[in-house]
Design a protein around this motif. Structure first.
Motif, PDB file in Angstrom:
ATOM      1  N   MET A   1      37.905   4.068  77.099  1.00 41.62           N
ATOM      2  CA  MET A   1      38.157   4.603  78.615  1.00 41.62           C
ATOM      3  C   MET A   1      38.969   5.377  79.071  1.00 41.62           C
ATOM      4  SD  MET A   1      37.015   2.357  81.647  1.00 41.62           S
ATOM      5  CE  MET A   1      36.742   0.649  80.677  1.00 41.62           C
ATOM      6  N   GLY A   2      39.483   6.037  79.491  1.00 39.07           N
ATOM      7  CA  GLY A   2      40.796   6.437  80.250  1.00 39.07           C
ATOM      8  C   GLY A   2      41.932   5.585  80.762  1.00 39.07           C
ATOM      9  N   ASP A   3      43.320   6.083  81.109  1.00 39.04           N
ATOM     10  CA  ASP A   3      44.109   5.304  81.596  1.00 39.04           C
ATOM     11  C   ASP A   3      43.640   5.980  83.175  1.00 39.04           C
ATOM     12  OD1 ASP A   3      45.431   4.663  79.796  1.00 39.04           O
ATOM     13  OD2 ASP A   3      47.436   6.092  79.734  1.00 39.04           O
ATOM     14  N   LEU A   4      43.415   6.370  83.487  1.00 46.12           N
ATOM     15  CA  LEU A   4      42.552   7.338  84.953  1.00 46.12           C
ATOM     16  C   LEU A   4      41.654   5.967  85.769  1.00 46.12           C
ATOM     17  CD1 LEU A   4      43.498   8.338  88.115  1.00 46.12           C
ATOM     18  CD2 LEU A   4      42.423  10.410  87.192  1.00 46.12           C
ATOM     19  N   ARG A   5      40.851   5.744  84.931  1.00 48.27           N
ATOM     20  CA  ARG A   5      39.614   5.300  84.497  1.00 48.27           C
ATOM     21  C   ARG A   5      40.295   2.926  85.058  1.00 48.27           C
ATOM     22  NH1 ARG A   5      34.812   8.069  81.476  1.00 48.27           N
ATOM     23  NH2 ARG A   5      35.180  10.189  82.884  1.00 48.27           N
ATOM     24  N   MET A   6      41.158   3.038  84.403  1.00 49.63           N
ATOM     25  CA  MET A   6      41.775   1.460  84.571  1.00 49.63           C
ATOM     26  C   MET A   6      43.006   0.923  85.724  1.00 49.63           C
ATOM     27  SD  MET A   6      40.183  -0.005  81.961  1.00 49.63           S
ATOM     28  CE  MET A   6      41.465  -1.569  82.077  1.00 49.63           C
ATOM     29  N   ALA A   7      43.021   2.827  85.649  1.00 47.76           N
ATOM     30  CA  ALA A   7      43.851   2.790  86.971  1.00 47.76           C
ATOM     31  C   ALA A   7      42.784   2.475  88.808  1.00 47.76           C
ATOM     32  CB  ALA A   7      45.296   3.537  87.141  1.00 47.76           C
ATOM     33  N   ALA A   8      41.641   3.288  88.144  1.00 50.86           N
ATOM     34  CA  ALA A   8      40.768   2.669  89.399  1.00 50.86           C
ATOM     35  C   ALA A   8      40.223   1.537  89.300  1.00 50.86           C
ATOM     36  CB  ALA A   8      39.334   4.384  88.679  1.00 50.86           C
ATOM     37  N   TRP A   9      39.729   0.930  87.765  1.00 52.69           N
ATOM     38  CA  TRP A   9      39.828  -0.127  88.129  1.00 52.69           C
ATOM     39  C   TRP A   9      40.182  -1.915  88.352  1.00 52.69           C
ATOM     40  CZ3 TRP A   9      35.918  -3.929  88.202  1.00 52.69           C
ATOM     41  CH2 TRP A   9      35.669  -5.084  87.621  1.00 52.69           C
ATOM     42  N   ARG A  10      41.873  -1.279  88.547  1.00 56.25           N
ATOM     43  CA  ARG A  10      42.724  -1.986  89.276  1.00 56.25           C
ATOM     44  C   ARG A  10      43.316  -1.754  90.702  1.00 56.25           C
ATOM     45  NH1 ARG A  10      43.698  -6.207  86.916  1.00 56.25           N
ATOM     46  NH2 ARG A  10      45.174  -6.273  88.209  1.00 56.25           N
ATOM     47  N   ALA A  11      43.103  -0.754  90.509  1.00 57.40           N
ATOM     48  CA  ALA A  11      43.231  -0.290  91.862  1.00 57.40           C
ATOM     49  C   ALA A  11      41.899  -1.016  92.959  1.00 57.40           C
ATOM     50  CB  ALA A  11      42.821   1.055  92.872  1.00 57.40           C
ATOM     51  N   PHE A  12      41.212  -1.302  92.804  1.00 60.85           N
ATOM     52  CA  PHE A  12      39.732  -1.729  93.399  1.00 60.85           C
ATOM     53  C   PHE A  12      39.944  -3.049  93.333  1.00 60.85           C
ATOM     54  CE2 PHE A  12      35.224  -3.647  92.054  1.00 60.85           C
ATOM     55  CZ  PHE A  12      34.501  -3.675  93.093  1.00 60.85           C
ATOM     56  N   LEU A  13      40.176  -3.320  92.284  1.00 59.61           N
ATOM     57  CA  LEU A  13      40.407  -5.350  92.485  1.00 59.61           C
ATOM     58  C   LEU A  13      41.356  -5.441  93.166  1.00 59.61           C
ATOM     59  CD1 LEU A  13      39.741  -6.012  88.379  1.00 59.61           C
ATOM     60  CD2 LEU A  13      38.431  -6.647  89.852  1.00 59.61           C
ATOM     61  N   GLU A  14      42.359  -5.264  92.970  1.00 58.62           N
ATOM     62  CA  GLU A  14      43.526  -4.930  94.063  1.00 58.62           C
ATOM     63  C   GLU A  14      42.950  -4.788  95.719  1.00 58.62           C
ATOM     64  OE1 GLU A  14      47.334  -3.840  93.400  1.00 58.62           O
ATOM     65  OE2 GLU A  14      47.181  -4.052  89.818  1.00 58.62           O
ATOM     66  N   ALA A  15      42.474  -3.833  96.229  1.00 56.68           N
ATOM     67  CA  ALA A  15      42.102  -3.524  97.186  1.00 56.68           C
ATOM     68  C   ALA A  15      40.870  -4.463  97.612  1.00 56.68           C
ATOM     69  CB  ALA A  15      42.196  -2.213  97.334  1.00 56.68           C
ATOM     70  N   HIS A  16      40.117  -5.220  96.508  1.00 59.59           N
ATOM     71  CA  HIS A  16      39.143  -6.158  97.653  1.00 59.59           C
ATOM     72  C   HIS A  16      40.115  -7.696  98.156  1.00 59.59           C
ATOM     73  CE1 HIS A  16      36.049  -9.496  96.602  1.00 59.59           C
ATOM     74  NE2 HIS A  16      35.388  -8.421  97.274  1.00 59.59           N
ATOM     75  N   ALA A  17      40.379  -7.799  96.415  1.00 56.61           N
ATOM     76  CA  ALA A  17      41.473  -9.069  96.353  1.00 56.61           C
ATOM     77  C   ALA A  17      41.926  -9.195  98.293  1.00 56.61           C
ATOM     78  CB  ALA A  17      42.440  -9.515  96.046  1.00 56.61           C
ATOM     79  N   ARG A  18      42.964  -8.203  98.473  1.00 57.73           N
ATOM     80  CA  ARG A  18      43.797  -8.300  99.675  1.00 57.73           C
ATOM     81  C   ARG A  18      42.912  -8.042 100.871  1.00 57.73           C
ATOM     82  NH1 ARG A  18      48.718  -4.684  96.413  1.00 57.73           N
ATOM     83  NH2 ARG A  18      49.278  -6.653  94.868  1.00 57.73           N
ATOM     84  N   VAL A  19      42.062  -6.971 101.017  1.00 58.20           N
ATOM     85  CA  VAL A  19      41.024  -7.008 101.746  1.00 58.20           C
ATOM     86  C   VAL A  19      40.376  -8.137 102.609  1.00 58.20           C
ATOM     87  CG1 VAL A  19      39.245  -5.507 103.322  1.00 58.20           C
ATOM     88  CG2 VAL A  19      41.062  -4.334 102.135  1.00 58.20           C
ATOM     89  N   THR A  20      39.743  -8.763 101.346  1.00 54.90           N
ATOM     90  CA  THR A  20      38.740  -9.774 101.465  1.00 54.90           C
ATOM     91  C   THR A  20      40.129 -10.997 102.201  1.00 54.90           C
ATOM     92  OG1 THR A  20      39.117 -10.358  99.697  1.00 54.90           O
ATOM     93  CG2 THR A  20      37.139  -9.042 100.677  1.00 54.90           C
ATOM     94  N   THR A  21      41.787 -11.755 101.821  1.00 55.96           N
ATOM     95  CA  THR A  21      42.189 -12.292 101.452  1.00 55.96           C
ATOM     96  C   THR A  21      42.768 -11.889 103.363  1.00 55.96           C
ATOM     97  OG1 THR A  21      43.208 -12.399 100.082  1.00 55.96           O
ATOM     98  CG2 THR A  21      44.387 -13.094 101.159  1.00 55.96           C
ATOM     99  N   LEU A  22      43.090 -10.770 103.731  1.00 56.18           N
ATOM    100  CA  LEU A  22      43.062 -10.292 105.218  1.00 56.18           C
ATOM    101  C   LEU A  22      41.921 -11.104 105.995  1.00 56.18           C
ATOM    102  CD1 LEU A  22      45.286  -7.096 104.723  1.00 56.18           C
ATOM    103  CD2 LEU A  22      46.060  -9.261 105.999  1.00 56.18           C
TER     104      LEU A  22
END
Length: 156
Positions: A1-22
């Protein structure tokens, strides 16, 4: 898996966690309602007859499947939902929204939607919203098919 795809995965996880917390903090502070309770009320409001069997409710909730039985028990105690016997299946029970549940949902929905706009959709133009919807829809459909296949193999 490319670095950009892993970055997308991490960004998705972080966005989900932070937005649902807010969203959780805003709903709790301003409406005294957890995001998990809000999710259950939305699922029941959207269901035919405003009721679902527990197994179907567990499939539909988005926020938290863990402890759903205890969560519904607390919602029954709060008068937001009731449990009704299923005449077609003596082992089954329906979870049905009460008038108080409808009222809590109507009260909380504007705050929740304001948070969704503030923390999520405000960052999307029409093109990026279309791409995101398409890609996440494909991912969700693929995951749903895999979950259904696993349930089938387990004999459910």
């Amino acid at each position: 898996m490319g670095d950009l795809r892993m970055a997308a995965w991490r960004a998705f996880l972080e966005a989900h966690a932070r937005v649902t917390t807010l969203l959780e903090e805003d709903l709790q502070r301003e409406r005294g309602l957890s995001l998990a309770w809000y999710d259950v009320l939305v699922q029941l409001e959207e269901a035919e007859g405003n009721r679902l069997r527990m197994t179907e409710l567990a499939r539909r909730v988005v926020i938290s499947k863990s402890g759903l039985t205890r969560l519904v028990d607390r919602m029954v105690e709060a008068g937001l939902v009731t449990r009704c016997p299923d005449d077609a299946d003596r082992r089954g029970r329906w979870v049905e929204m009460t008038p108080a549940g409808f009222e809590r949902l109507r009260d909380a929905a504007p705050r929740h939607l304001r948070g969704v706009r503030q923390y999520f959709t405000s960052e999307l133009d029409e093109q990026s919203a279309g791409v995101l919807t398409h890609v996440l829809g494909r991912i969700a459909a693929k995951a749903a098919a895999e979950l259904a296949a696993r349930e089938s193999r387990r004999g459910r």
